[in-house]
Design a protein around this motif. Structure first.
Motif, PDB file in Angstrom:
ATOM      1  N   GLU A  82      -9.505   1.498   7.532  1.00  0.00           N
ATOM      2  CA  GLU A  82      -9.841   0.919   6.230  1.00  0.00           C
ATOM      3  C   GLU A  82      -9.598  -0.580   6.167  1.00  0.00           C
ATOM      4  OE1 GLU A  82      -7.626   2.842   3.172  1.00  0.00           O
ATOM      5  OE2 GLU A  82      -8.358   4.837   3.692  1.00  0.00           O
ATOM      6  N   LEU A  83      -9.016  -1.141   7.224  1.00  0.00           N
ATOM      7  CA  LEU A  83      -8.667  -2.560   7.219  1.00  0.00           C
ATOM      8  C   LEU A  83      -9.603  -3.353   8.117  1.00  0.00           C
ATOM      9  CD1 LEU A  83      -4.807  -2.125   7.443  1.00  0.00           C
ATOM     10  CD2 LEU A  83      -6.143  -2.710   5.414  1.00  0.00           C
ATOM     11  N   ARG A  84     -10.079  -4.459   7.602  1.00  0.00           N
ATOM     12  CA  ARG A  84     -11.044  -5.313   8.301  1.00  0.00           C
ATOM     13  C   ARG A  84     -10.321  -6.263   9.254  1.00  0.00           C
ATOM     14  NH1 ARG A  84     -15.870  -6.679   5.788  1.00  0.00           N
ATOM     15  NH2 ARG A  84     -14.890  -6.163   3.809  1.00  0.00           N
ATOM     16  N   CYS A  85     -10.868  -6.417  10.440  1.00  0.00           N
ATOM     17  CA  CYS A  85     -10.349  -7.390  11.397  1.00  0.00           C
ATOM     18  C   CYS A  85     -10.650  -8.788  10.864  1.00  0.00           C
ATOM     19  CB  CYS A  85     -10.990  -7.198  12.768  1.00  0.00           C
ATOM     20  SG  CYS A  85     -10.499  -8.454  13.959  1.00  0.00           S
ATOM     21  N   LEU A  86      -9.643  -9.626  10.802  1.00  0.00           N
ATOM     22  CA  LEU A  86      -9.823 -10.972  10.258  1.00  0.00           C
ATOM     23  C   LEU A  86     -10.559 -11.892  11.223  1.00  0.00           C
ATOM     24  CD1 LEU A  86      -6.276 -11.348   8.709  1.00  0.00           C
ATOM     25  CD2 LEU A  86      -8.408 -10.782   7.533  1.00  0.00           C
ATOM     26  N   VAL A  87     -10.619 -11.522  12.486  1.00  0.00           N
ATOM     27  CA  VAL A  87     -11.314 -12.324  13.485  1.00  0.00           C
ATOM     28  C   VAL A  87     -12.753 -11.850  13.644  1.00  0.00           C
ATOM     29  CG1 VAL A  87     -11.332 -13.027  15.912  1.00  0.00           C
ATOM     30  CG2 VAL A  87      -9.164 -12.796  14.704  1.00  0.00           C
ATOM     31  N   CYS A  88     -12.949 -10.554  13.818  1.00  0.00           N
ATOM     32  CA  CYS A  88     -14.279  -9.994  14.071  1.00  0.00           C
ATOM     33  C   CYS A  88     -15.100  -9.871  12.796  1.00  0.00           C
ATOM     34  CB  CYS A  88     -14.162  -8.611  14.704  1.00  0.00           C
ATOM     35  SG  CYS A  88     -13.195  -8.616  16.202  1.00  0.00           S
ATOM     36  N   GLN A  89     -14.473  -9.628  11.693  1.00  0.00           N
ATOM     37  CA  GLN A  89     -15.060  -9.504  10.368  1.00  0.00           C
ATOM     38  C   GLN A  89     -15.928  -8.276  10.187  1.00  0.00           C
ATOM     39  OE1 GLN A  89     -16.906 -13.195   9.351  1.00  0.00           O
ATOM     40  NE2 GLN A  89     -15.058 -14.356   9.700  1.00  0.00           N
ATOM     41  N   GLY A  90     -16.658  -7.859  11.180  1.00  0.00           N
ATOM     42  CA  GLY A  90     -17.523  -6.698  11.028  1.00  0.00           C
ATOM     43  C   GLY A  90     -16.900  -5.413  11.553  1.00  0.00           C
ATOM     44  N   GLN A  91     -15.694  -5.485  12.048  1.00  0.00           N
ATOM     45  CA  GLN A  91     -15.034  -4.313  12.624  1.00  0.00           C
ATOM     46  C   GLN A  91     -13.711  -4.064  11.925  1.00  0.00           C
ATOM     47  OE1 GLN A  91     -14.804  -5.632  16.785  1.00  0.00           O
ATOM     48  NE2 GLN A  91     -16.027  -3.840  17.299  1.00  0.00           N
ATOM     49  N   SER A  92     -13.295  -2.813  11.969  1.00  0.00           N
ATOM     50  CA  SER A  92     -11.966  -2.491  11.461  1.00  0.00           C
ATOM     51  C   SER A  92     -10.941  -2.888  12.526  1.00  0.00           C
ATOM     52  CB  SER A  92     -11.855  -0.996  11.173  1.00  0.00           C
ATOM     53  OG  SER A  92     -11.886  -0.263  12.380  1.00  0.00           O
ATOM     54  N   GLN A 146       1.550   1.517   0.641  1.00  0.00           N
ATOM     55  CA  GLN A 146       2.456   0.373   0.547  1.00  0.00           C
ATOM     56  C   GLN A 146       2.150  -0.648   1.645  1.00  0.00           C
ATOM     57  OE1 GLN A 146       6.571   1.499   0.249  1.00  0.00           O
ATOM     58  NE2 GLN A 146       7.302  -0.584   0.587  1.00  0.00           N
ATOM     59  N   VAL A 147       1.844  -0.163   2.848  1.00  0.00           N
ATOM     60  CA  VAL A 147       1.476  -1.055   3.957  1.00  0.00           C
ATOM     61  C   VAL A 147       0.167  -1.765   3.615  1.00  0.00           C
ATOM     62  CG1 VAL A 147       0.895  -1.185   6.413  1.00  0.00           C
ATOM     63  CG2 VAL A 147       2.637   0.433   5.630  1.00  0.00           C
ATOM     64  N   ARG A 148      -0.788  -1.005   3.092  1.00  0.00           N
ATOM     65  CA  ARG A 148      -2.090  -1.570   2.693  1.00  0.00           C
ATOM     66  C   ARG A 148      -1.900  -2.642   1.625  1.00  0.00           C
ATOM     67  NH1 ARG A 148      -6.083  -0.241  -1.120  1.00  0.00           N
ATOM     68  NH2 ARG A 148      -8.175  -0.486  -0.333  1.00  0.00           N
ATOM     69  N   SER A 149      -1.075  -2.363   0.623  1.00  0.00           N
ATOM     70  CA  SER A 149      -0.815  -3.333  -0.444  1.00  0.00           C
ATOM     71  C   SER A 149      -0.179  -4.600   0.105  1.00  0.00           C
ATOM     72  CB  SER A 149       0.087  -2.726  -1.516  1.00  0.00           C
ATOM     73  OG  SER A 149      -0.576  -1.712  -2.195  1.00  0.00           O
ATOM     74  N   TRP A 150       0.758  -4.443   1.054  1.00  0.00           N
ATOM     75  CA  TRP A 150       1.401  -5.605   1.651  1.00  0.00           C
ATOM     76  C   TRP A 150       0.380  -6.475   2.379  1.00  0.00           C
ATOM     77  CZ3 TRP A 150       2.115  -7.628   6.533  1.00  0.00           C
ATOM     78  CH2 TRP A 150       3.060  -8.643   6.641  1.00  0.00           C
ATOM     79  N   LEU A 151      -0.521  -5.837   3.142  1.00  0.00           N
ATOM     80  CA  LEU A 151      -1.539  -6.590   3.874  1.00  0.00           C
ATOM     81  C   LEU A 151      -2.515  -7.281   2.917  1.00  0.00           C
ATOM     82  CD1 LEU A 151      -2.156  -4.104   6.788  1.00  0.00           C
ATOM     83  CD2 LEU A 151      -1.354  -6.453   7.026  1.00  0.00           C
ATOM     84  N   ASP A 204      -1.790  -8.253  -0.153  1.00  0.00           N
ATOM     85  CA  ASP A 204      -1.047  -9.368  -0.744  1.00  0.00           C
ATOM     86  C   ASP A 204      -0.978 -10.556   0.217  1.00  0.00           C
ATOM     87  OD1 ASP A 204      -0.604  -7.903  -3.046  1.00  0.00           O
ATOM     88  OD2 ASP A 204       1.436  -7.306  -2.485  1.00  0.00           O
ATOM     89  N   ARG A 205      -0.865 -10.260   1.490  1.00  0.00           N
ATOM     90  CA  ARG A 205      -0.739 -11.321   2.490  1.00  0.00           C
ATOM     91  C   ARG A 205      -2.076 -11.976   2.833  1.00  0.00           C
ATOM     92  NH1 ARG A 205       2.933 -11.479   7.809  1.00  0.00           N
ATOM     93  NH2 ARG A 205       2.182 -13.471   8.547  1.00  0.00           N
ATOM     94  N   TYR A 206      -3.138 -11.162   3.019  1.00  0.00           N
ATOM     95  CA  TYR A 206      -4.418 -11.687   3.491  1.00  0.00           C
ATOM     96  C   TYR A 206      -5.515 -11.692   2.430  1.00  0.00           C
ATOM     97  CZ  TYR A 206      -2.273 -11.168   8.076  1.00  0.00           C
ATOM     98  OH  TYR A 206      -1.438 -11.261   9.158  1.00  0.00           O
ATOM     99  N   GLY A 207      -5.267 -11.097   1.287  1.00  0.00           N
ATOM    100  CA  GLY A 207      -6.272 -11.051   0.227  1.00  0.00           C
ATOM    101  C   GLY A 207      -7.084  -9.763   0.277  1.00  0.00           C
ATOM    102  N   ASN A 208      -7.858  -9.528  -0.776  1.00  0.00           N
ATOM    103  CA  ASN A 208      -8.660  -8.305  -0.886  1.00  0.00           C
ATOM    104  C   ASN A 208      -9.678  -8.164   0.237  1.00  0.00           C
ATOM    105  OD1 ASN A 208      -7.730  -6.827  -3.146  1.00  0.00           O
ATOM    106  ND2 ASN A 208      -8.590  -8.398  -4.478  1.00  0.00           N
TER     107      ASN A 208
END
Length: 141
Positions: free
Chosen positions: A54-64, A92-97, A99-103
């Motif tokens: 459910e989490l997007r790679c911040l480098v690849c953008q198109g991949q989890s 809780q882990v998802r919320s932390w991420l 909060d750290r990296y944005g929606n």
């Protein structure tokens, strides 16, 4: 120097500059402990895997982060697995991420003032398309 040789030299320098930039995309550090290693507890690993998808790679953008081979995705997988192994619930882990990296880091962003348009736009476009179709059909009859 002739014009053709000058162009060839410029292209060669440009190609080398582009290759030099990609050569340093990842560091030479060894991967984080849980970047490519699963948790020992299958139930915890299942939770971690579901969250990583459910989490997007911040480098690849198109991949989890589950599917990406980017170094940052490996670091994020390690973080997710480490926190879940410590007993944190996935939300809780998802919320932390978030909060750290944005929606943007989540494929399922929370409904909020900054994501309201993302949730409302498909409905508005569907209504607009229906209205245009009805109007177009009325004109023909």
């Amino acid at each position: 120097m002739t014009s053709a040789r000058f162009r060839a030299s410029c292209l060669a320098v440009l190609a080398l500059a582009m290759l030099a930039g990609t050569a340093h995309a990842d560091s030479n550090r060894p991967p984080a402990p849980y970047a490519y290693r699963q948790l020992e507890d299958p139930a915890q690993e299942a939770k971690a895997t579901a969250l990583m998808q459910e989490l997007r790679c911040l480098v690849c953008q198109g991949q989890s982060i589950h599917d990406s081979d980017a170094e940052m995705a490996g670091d994020m997988r390690n973080l997710v697995r480490t926190r879940i192994k410590a007993g944190e619930p996935p939300e809780q882990v998802r919320s932390w991420l978030i909060d750290r990296y944005g929606n943007w880091v989540s494929y399922q962003p929370r409904l909020g003032a900054d994501t309201f348009v993302l949730w409302l736009a498909p409905l508005l476009l569907l209504l607009l398309g229906g209205w245009l179709a009805v109007r177009r059909l009325k004109v023909r009859h």
